[in-house]
Design a protein around this motif. Structure first.
Motif, mmCIF file in Angstrom:
data_model
loop_
_atom_site.group_PDB
_atom_site.id
_atom_site.type_symbol
_atom_site.label_atom_id
_atom_site.label_comp_id
_atom_site.label_asym_id
_atom_site.label_seq_id
_atom_site.Cartn_x
_atom_site.Cartn_y
_atom_site.Cartn_z
ATOM 1 N N PRO A 20 -6.352 141.163 40.732
ATOM 2 C CA PRO A 20 -5.799 141.466 42.062
ATOM 3 C C PRO A 20 -4.558 140.640 42.396
ATOM 4 C CG PRO A 20 -8.181 141.205 42.173
ATOM 5 C CD PRO A 20 -7.775 140.769 40.805
ATOM 6 N N GLY A 21 -4.518 139.382 41.902
ATOM 7 C CA GLY A 21 -3.343 138.557 42.168
ATOM 8 C C GLY A 21 -2.079 139.136 41.531
ATOM 9 N N ILE A 22 -2.204 139.645 40.282
ATOM 10 C CA ILE A 22 -1.061 140.251 39.604
ATOM 11 C C ILE A 22 -0.634 141.516 40.338
ATOM 12 C CG2 ILE A 22 -0.278 141.322 37.464
ATOM 13 C CD1 ILE A 22 -0.510 138.340 37.267
ATOM 14 N N GLN A 23 -1.604 142.320 40.738
ATOM 15 C CA GLN A 23 -1.268 143.545 41.465
ATOM 16 C C GLN A 23 -0.554 143.230 42.778
ATOM 17 O OE1 GLN A 23 -4.934 145.686 41.881
ATOM 18 N NE2 GLN A 23 -5.044 146.260 39.713
ATOM 19 N N LEU A 24 -1.018 142.195 43.463
ATOM 20 C CA LEU A 24 -0.366 141.807 44.708
ATOM 21 C C LEU A 24 1.072 141.345 44.466
ATOM 22 C CD1 LEU A 24 -0.440 141.191 47.731
ATOM 23 C CD2 LEU A 24 -1.394 138.940 47.172
ATOM 24 N N GLN A 25 1.263 140.535 43.427
ATOM 25 C CA GLN A 25 2.615 140.066 43.120
ATOM 26 C C GLN A 25 3.538 141.217 42.726
ATOM 27 O OE1 GLN A 25 2.921 136.479 40.642
ATOM 28 N NE2 GLN A 25 0.707 136.155 40.960
ATOM 29 N N PHE A 26 2.995 142.165 41.970
ATOM 30 C CA PHE A 26 3.801 143.325 41.565
ATOM 31 C C PHE A 26 4.207 144.132 42.793
ATOM 32 C CE2 PHE A 26 4.323 147.672 39.999
ATOM 33 C CZ PHE A 26 5.265 147.453 38.998
ATOM 34 N N ALA A 27 3.266 144.315 43.727
ATOM 35 C CA ALA A 27 3.580 145.051 44.949
ATOM 36 C C ALA A 27 4.617 144.309 45.789
ATOM 37 C CB ALA A 27 2.298 145.277 45.755
ATOM 38 N N VAL A 28 4.480 142.984 45.835
ATOM 39 C CA VAL A 28 5.459 142.187 46.582
ATOM 40 C C VAL A 28 6.852 142.334 45.984
ATOM 41 C CG1 VAL A 28 6.155 139.820 47.148
ATOM 42 C CG2 VAL A 28 3.782 140.525 47.463
ATOM 43 N N LEU A 29 6.962 142.320 44.646
ATOM 44 C CA LEU A 29 8.264 142.463 43.994
ATOM 45 C C LEU A 29 8.885 143.817 44.265
ATOM 46 C CD1 LEU A 29 7.629 140.718 40.539
ATOM 47 C CD2 LEU A 29 8.856 139.821 42.522
ATOM 48 N N ILE A 30 8.078 144.871 44.213
ATOM 49 C CA ILE A 30 8.605 146.202 44.520
ATOM 50 C C ILE A 30 9.116 146.240 45.960
ATOM 51 C CG2 ILE A 30 8.014 148.636 44.765
ATOM 52 C CD1 ILE A 30 8.249 147.753 41.898
ATOM 53 N N GLY A 31 8.338 145.660 46.865
ATOM 54 C CA GLY A 31 8.775 145.614 48.261
ATOM 55 C C GLY A 31 10.051 144.810 48.441
ATOM 56 N N LEU A 32 10.179 143.699 47.700
ATOM 57 C CA LEU A 32 11.394 142.882 47.790
ATOM 58 C C LEU A 32 12.621 143.656 47.327
ATOM 59 C CD1 LEU A 32 10.228 139.361 46.526
ATOM 60 C CD2 LEU A 32 10.651 140.093 48.869
ATOM 61 N N ILE A 33 12.477 144.368 46.220
ATOM 62 C CA ILE A 33 13.613 145.127 45.683
ATOM 63 C C ILE A 33 14.064 146.191 46.678
ATOM 64 C CG2 ILE A 33 14.327 146.716 43.864
ATOM 65 C CD1 ILE A 33 12.503 145.157 41.958
ATOM 66 N N LEU A 34 13.104 146.905 47.285
ATOM 67 C CA LEU A 34 13.464 147.928 48.275
ATOM 68 C C LEU A 34 14.110 147.294 49.510
ATOM 69 C CD1 LEU A 34 10.303 150.229 48.087
ATOM 70 C CD2 LEU A 34 12.561 150.648 47.111
ATOM 71 N N LEU A 35 13.545 146.148 49.959
ATOM 72 C CA LEU A 35 14.108 145.476 51.128
ATOM 73 C C LEU A 35 15.529 144.995 50.864
ATOM 74 C CD1 LEU A 35 13.745 144.287 53.970
ATOM 75 C CD2 LEU A 35 12.780 142.229 52.891
ATOM 76 N N VAL A 36 15.751 144.406 49.685
ATOM 77 C CA VAL A 36 17.098 143.930 49.332
ATOM 78 C C VAL A 36 18.071 145.095 49.236
ATOM 79 C CG1 VAL A 36 18.450 142.868 47.478
ATOM 80 C CG2 VAL A 36 16.308 141.825 48.219
#
Length: 437
Positions: A20-36
């Protein structure tokens, strides 16, 4: 052997993906890329607009233009740092995805920042390799090990122990200092050229001294950073001086001659000179040679030593006004006063000819075949050519002489034959009579 990054076994990637920690980090990275991406689309046009409005100020234009280029990596780096703090706040390790991604974002930001001030592709590639290489080592946890290894690889120079890490640090510092000295040299050159009462030759001299001084200081700081004693280079400097005296005599002579030219200001950029049949204007004065551009577009690189030792005609040394002389001959049956009047009238048709001092046409002598006149006039732009203005005036004189019926004679000779006997003369008369019949 399993490949380990941090505390994660990447060989068992299926189990890793289910964490779950890896999945959360992956989701955070996708969100960061879209936000940027969204923030960049909103902010970048505004920064580019400010950069265009600052067109009159080069520094502001460069600053806002580079900020527009860096806005995406800056947003990404800040977001990654905030995400690392947020994820670890909930006791979730960020070494698996977010921290390596943060290292890559930092390398990208450094690359974008430095490449905005450097035009050389080779330097940009070197900076990219260094930045992303350090980011990769940091991501795999090998940076500290690499630093320790480079620190152990060392050798001695006298009593000083110098490691490979010291040399790399000194090299990086030297590159940064040379880059900074280049920027300072360019900025200083612009400031010096804006000084109103400073002659061009002195501007060139001050610019060269400034650049040499900045480079010397950069090398001195880099060597002292490594830990080398600069006094130990005194013997080496003496040996280099002897080598220069024998092997690079001409080069040093040109360098010294260039310094003399800049100091005495006998030749400066913009002057119109003539040396050994080469006529043109000084485009620039370099350390070893002067660039002279002729009227046909050829650029001659004349060594500074030749400008010191040879005879040089400087058409614009103290005054740019140059007097042009055109010799003109008229027939003896022509009126010289009328011819002088027409010659002076011809100078009115050329706008380059100065009327103060006024043109003059003088009778200079009586030749074997013509009355000799000389037309004299002044111009203040010898860099635009002397031969072309002569041609223009002579064509105008020709047209006026032709309309007024004044002849420009060609050389004539009278041949007298003496000492011929009577028999030869009788033979010539018989031949003439036969041709008549």
């Amino acid at each position: 052997m399993n490949q380990v990054i941090g505390k994660v076994d990447w060989k068992n990637w299926e189990k890793l993906w289910m964490d779950p920690g890896i999945q959360l980090q992956f989701a955070v990275l996708i969100g960061l890329i879209l936000l940027v991406f969204v923030l960049t689309k909103i902010t970048k046009p505004l920064l580019l607009g400010i950069s265009k409005d600052s067109a009159k100020n080069d520094f502001n234009k460069l600053l806002w233009g580079n900020l527009a280029r860096m806005i995406a990596p800056i947003y990404l780096l800040i977001s990654c740092l905030l995400s690392v703090a947020l994820v670890e706040r909930f006791s979730i390790s960020s070494h698996e995805l977010i921290r390596p991604f943060t290292s890559a974002a930092g390398a990208w930001a450094i690359y974008r920042m430095v490449s905005g001030f450097i035009k050389s592709r080779a330097w940009i590639r070197l900076i990219a390799v260094l930045a992303f290489g350090l980011a990769a080592l940091q991501s795999f946890g090998l940076l500290e090990t690499t630093i320790e290894l480079l620190n152990h690889l060392a050798f001695n120079i006298g009593d000083r122990r110098i490691s490979v890490l010291d040399i790399l640090n000194g090299g990086v510092i030297l590159l940064v200092l040379l880059w900074g000295s280049s920027l300072l040299g360019t900025s200083g050159e612009k400031k010096i050229k804006k000084l109103p009462h400073l002659p061009p030759s002195l501007q060139v001299l001050l610019t060269k001294i400034l650049r040499v001084l900045l480079v010397f200081v950069s090398f001195a700081i880099a060597l002292s950073t490594i830990g080398l004693d600069l006094s130990s280079f005194a013997i080496l400097g003496g040996a280099i001086g002897v080598g220069i005296g024998f092997g690079l005599q001409k080069v040093v002579s040109n360098l010294v001659s260039g310094l003399i030219l800049l100091l005495d200001r006998s030749i400066k950029p913009g002057d119109v000179i003539e040396i050994e049949g080469t006529y043109g204007w000084i485009n620039s004065l370099r350390a070893r040679y002067a660039s002279v551009i002729t009227r046909d577009g050829k650029e001659h690189l004349i060594p500074n030593e030749d400008l010191i030792t040879n005879r040089v005609i400087n058409w614009s040394f103290s005054d740019r006004n140059v007097r042009v002389r055109i010799p003109i001959g008229i027939a003896y049956n022509a009126d010289p006063r009328k011819a002088i009047e027409l010659c002076l009238d011809a100078t009115q048709s050329a706008p380059r000819i100065l009327q103060d001092p006024d043109p003059r046409c003088l009778l200079t002598g009586f030749g074997d075949n013509s009355i000799n006149l000389e037309l004299r006039f002044w111009i203040d732009d010898p860099s635009n050519g002397v031969g072309n203005i002569k041609s223009e005036v002579m064509l105008a004189v020709w047209d006026r002489f032709k309309n007024a019926g004044i002849e420009i004679p060609f050389p004539q000779r009278d041949v007298h034959i003496t000492g011929l006997n009577n028999k030869f003369i009788s033979k010539l008369k018989e031949d003439k009579d036969l041709e008549t019949n």
